[in-house]
Design an enzyme around this catalytic site. Structure first.
Site, PDB file in Angstrom:
ATOM      1  N   ASP A   1      35.537  47.367  50.281  1.00 14.94           N
ATOM      2  CA  ASP A   1      36.691  46.741  50.912  1.00 14.94           C
ATOM      3  C   ASP A   1      36.465  46.888  52.416  1.00 14.94           C
ATOM      4  O   ASP A   1      35.648  47.710  52.852  1.00 14.94           O
ATOM      5  CB  ASP A   1      37.968  47.449  50.462  1.00 14.94           C
ATOM      6  CG  ASP A   1      39.209  46.850  51.088  1.00 14.94           C
ATOM      7  OD1 ASP A   1      39.304  45.618  51.169  1.00 14.94           O
ATOM      8  OD2 ASP A   1      40.084  47.623  51.507  1.00 14.94           O
ATOM      9  N   LEU A   2      37.177  46.122  53.203  1.00 11.69           N
ATOM     10  CA  LEU A   2      36.992  46.171  54.662  1.00 11.69           C
ATOM     11  C   LEU A   2      38.022  47.074  55.345  1.00 11.69           C
ATOM     12  O   LEU A   2      37.692  48.128  55.875  1.00 11.69           O
ATOM     13  CB  LEU A   2      37.066  44.751  55.235  1.00 11.69           C
ATOM     14  CG  LEU A   2      36.896  44.607  56.743  1.00 11.69           C
ATOM     15  CD1 LEU A   2      35.528  45.085  57.203  1.00 11.69           C
ATOM     16  CD2 LEU A   2      37.112  43.148  57.155  1.00 11.69           C
ATOM     17  N   ASP A   3      39.277  46.650  55.280  1.00 10.68           N
ATOM     18  CA  ASP A   3      40.339  47.374  55.977  1.00 10.68           C
ATOM     19  C   ASP A   3      40.566  48.754  55.362  1.00 10.68           C
ATOM     20  O   ASP A   3      40.799  48.878  54.164  1.00 10.68           O
ATOM     21  CB  ASP A   3      41.655  46.583  55.909  1.00 10.68           C
ATOM     22  CG  ASP A   3      41.541  45.223  56.572  1.00 10.68           C
ATOM     23  OD1 ASP A   3      40.596  45.044  57.350  1.00 10.68           O
ATOM     24  OD2 ASP A   3      42.390  44.358  56.313  1.00 10.68           O
TER      25      ASP A   3
ATOM     26  N   THR B   1      41.504  48.101  60.539  1.00 11.06           N
ATOM     27  CA  THR B   1      42.185  46.926  61.081  1.00 11.06           C
ATOM     28  C   THR B   1      43.643  46.906  60.630  1.00 11.06           C
ATOM     29  O   THR B   1      44.405  46.033  61.036  1.00 11.06           O
ATOM     30  CB  THR B   1      41.502  45.617  60.646  1.00 11.06           C
ATOM     31  OG1 THR B   1      41.459  45.576  59.224  1.00 11.06           O
ATOM     32  CG2 THR B   1      40.092  45.519  61.201  1.00 11.06           C
TER      33      THR B   1
ATOM     34  N   LYS C   1      49.173  46.555  51.977  1.00  9.14           N
ATOM     35  CA  LYS C   1      47.756  46.922  51.951  1.00  9.14           C
ATOM     36  C   LYS C   1      47.063  46.373  50.706  1.00  9.14           C
ATOM     37  O   LYS C   1      47.513  46.567  49.589  1.00  9.14           O
ATOM     38  CB  LYS C   1      47.592  48.447  52.008  1.00  9.14           C
ATOM     39  CG  LYS C   1      47.811  49.018  53.400  1.00  9.14           C
ATOM     40  CD  LYS C   1      47.417  50.487  53.453  1.00  9.14           C
ATOM     41  CE  LYS C   1      47.513  51.047  54.865  1.00  9.14           C
ATOM     42  NZ  LYS C   1      47.117  52.456  54.915  1.00  9.14           N
TER      43      LYS C   1
ATOM     44  N   SER D   1      36.596  41.789  49.974  1.00  8.31           N
ATOM     45  CA  SER D   1      37.817  41.929  50.769  1.00  8.31           C
ATOM     46  C   SER D   1      38.720  40.706  50.686  1.00  8.31           C
ATOM     47  O   SER D   1      38.241  39.584  50.570  1.00  8.31           O
ATOM     48  CB  SER D   1      37.442  42.177  52.232  1.00  8.31           C
ATOM     49  OG  SER D   1      38.570  42.090  53.074  1.00  8.31           O
ATOM     50  N   ALA D   2      40.019  40.940  50.780  1.00  9.98           N
ATOM     51  CA  ALA D   2      40.989  39.840  50.800  1.00  9.98           C
ATOM     52  C   ALA D   2      41.025  39.154  52.163  1.00  9.98           C
ATOM     53  O   ALA D   2      41.570  38.069  52.308  1.00  9.98           O
ATOM     54  CB  ALA D   2      42.384  40.374  50.454  1.00  9.98           C
TER      55      ALA D   2
ATOM     56  N   LYS E   1      43.679  40.930  44.718  1.00  5.07           N
ATOM     57  CA  LYS E   1      43.727  42.210  44.022  1.00  5.07           C
ATOM     58  C   LYS E   1      45.192  42.516  43.681  1.00  5.07           C
ATOM     59  O   LYS E   1      46.061  42.161  44.470  1.00  5.07           O
ATOM     60  CB  LYS E   1      43.163  43.320  44.922  1.00  5.07           C
ATOM     61  CG  LYS E   1      41.737  43.079  45.391  1.00  5.07           C
ATOM     62  CD  LYS E   1      41.357  44.063  46.497  1.00  5.07           C
ATOM     63  CE  LYS E   1      40.019  43.715  47.104  1.00  5.07           C
ATOM     64  NZ  LYS E   1      39.676  44.585  48.253  1.00  5.07           N
TER      65      LYS E   1
ATOM     66  N   GLU F   1      37.252  51.691  47.878  1.00  5.09           N
ATOM     67  CA  GLU F   1      38.575  51.112  48.132  1.00  5.09           C
ATOM     68  C   GLU F   1      39.558  52.147  48.663  1.00  5.09           C
ATOM     69  O   GLU F   1      39.503  53.315  48.288  1.00  5.09           O
ATOM     70  CB  GLU F   1      39.147  50.554  46.830  1.00  5.09           C
ATOM     71  CG  GLU F   1      38.988  49.061  46.665  1.00  5.09           C
ATOM     72  CD  GLU F   1      39.910  48.252  47.555  1.00  5.09           C
ATOM     73  OE1 GLU F   1      40.763  48.834  48.257  1.00  5.09           O
ATOM     74  OE2 GLU F   1      39.781  47.020  47.544  1.00  5.09           O
ATOM     75  N   ASP F   2      40.472  51.688  49.525  1.00  7.24           N
ATOM     76  CA  ASP F   2      41.505  52.601  50.039  1.00  7.24           C
ATOM     77  C   ASP F   2      42.900  52.234  49.559  1.00  7.24           C
ATOM     78  O   ASP F   2      43.857  52.958  49.838  1.00  7.24           O
ATOM     79  CB  ASP F   2      41.508  52.592  51.577  1.00  7.24           C
ATOM     80  CG  ASP F   2      42.103  51.323  52.154  1.00  7.24           C
ATOM     81  OD1 ASP F   2      42.914  51.411  53.097  1.00  7.24           O
ATOM     82  OD2 ASP F   2      41.760  50.237  51.660  1.00  7.24           O
TER      83      ASP F   2
END
Length: 211
Positions: free
Chosen positions: A10-12, A18, A46, A115-116, A146, A170-171
């Site tokens: 995942d990115l964020d 971000t 999130k 990522s979304a 997700k 993932e966070d």
């Protein structure tokens, strides 16, 4: 983890924070709409799509908008977000993120983004890590957000791997659920309390970097 052939990030909140910029942009929109929106409220956004995020925001304010107006509000929020992140640099990578990506490449593990975010490519380029990815599946390539597993299944397919050969990082709870639904091992970034369904949890990628 030992049999990992593919790593899907995942990115964020995993590679870069971000989330603070998303919060500032949503907060600005909420203020304009007269909605009381706190950092605690922001937790609900999130890992979910921009469409669903706006729906949650409007629900918090008890406000209804037609689809045309919702589209305009989403674009407004995204433009503010892009303005916030345009000056982002490699310095904003979370601790250990680039080091862990380089470690995985050295070990021959294939790497994908899952990522979304619809701004993922520009962010990865700003962070100077775009070239480290073999595949990028972002919000422009999936129909379902997700916790639907689509993003991770497409990432595995893009890497030429089976789901059980991939590990998800993932966070967000929605992302953890998506990873598990995809049949993948999931490493949660955060706390076990917040990510109880993850197979293992670390505070950050820095904990996975070999000294």
């Amino acid at each position: 983890m030992e049999a990992m052939k593919g790593a899907i990030f995942d990115l964020d909140g995993v590679l870069v924070d971000t989330a603070k910029y998303h919060y500032l942009a949503w907060k600005k929109l909420a203020d304009q709409l007269g909605i009381d929106f706190t950092e605690a409220d922001n937790e609900q956004l999130k890992g979910v799509s921009r469409v669903r995020s706006l729906e949650i925001l409007l629900e918090l304010g008890g406000i209804e908008k037609d689809e045309l107006e919702q589209s305009r509000l989403r674009e407004l929020k995204n433009n503010w977000y892009l303005a916030f992140i345009k000056d982002m640099t490699e310095k904003e990578l979370l601790a250990g993120a680039k080091e862990y990506l380089l470690q995985l490449r050295e070990e021959g593990v294939k790497i994908s983004l899952g990522s979304a975010s619809k701004n993922a490519i520009s962010i990865l380029k700003s962070l100077n890590i775009y070239e480290l990815f073999d595949e990028i599946i972002d919000g422009t390539k999936v129909a379902n957000a997700k916790p639907d597993p689509e993003v991770f299944l497409k990432a595995a397919e893009g890497l030429g791997l089976k789901p059980n050969e991939c590990v998800v990082f993932e966070d967000a709870q929605a992302g953890v659920q998506a990873g598990k639904s995809a049949g993948m091992y999931v490493v949660g970034i955060g706390t076990k309390e917040n990510l109880p369904e993850a197979d293992e949890v670390v505070a950050g990628l820095y904990q996975l970097v070999k000294s």
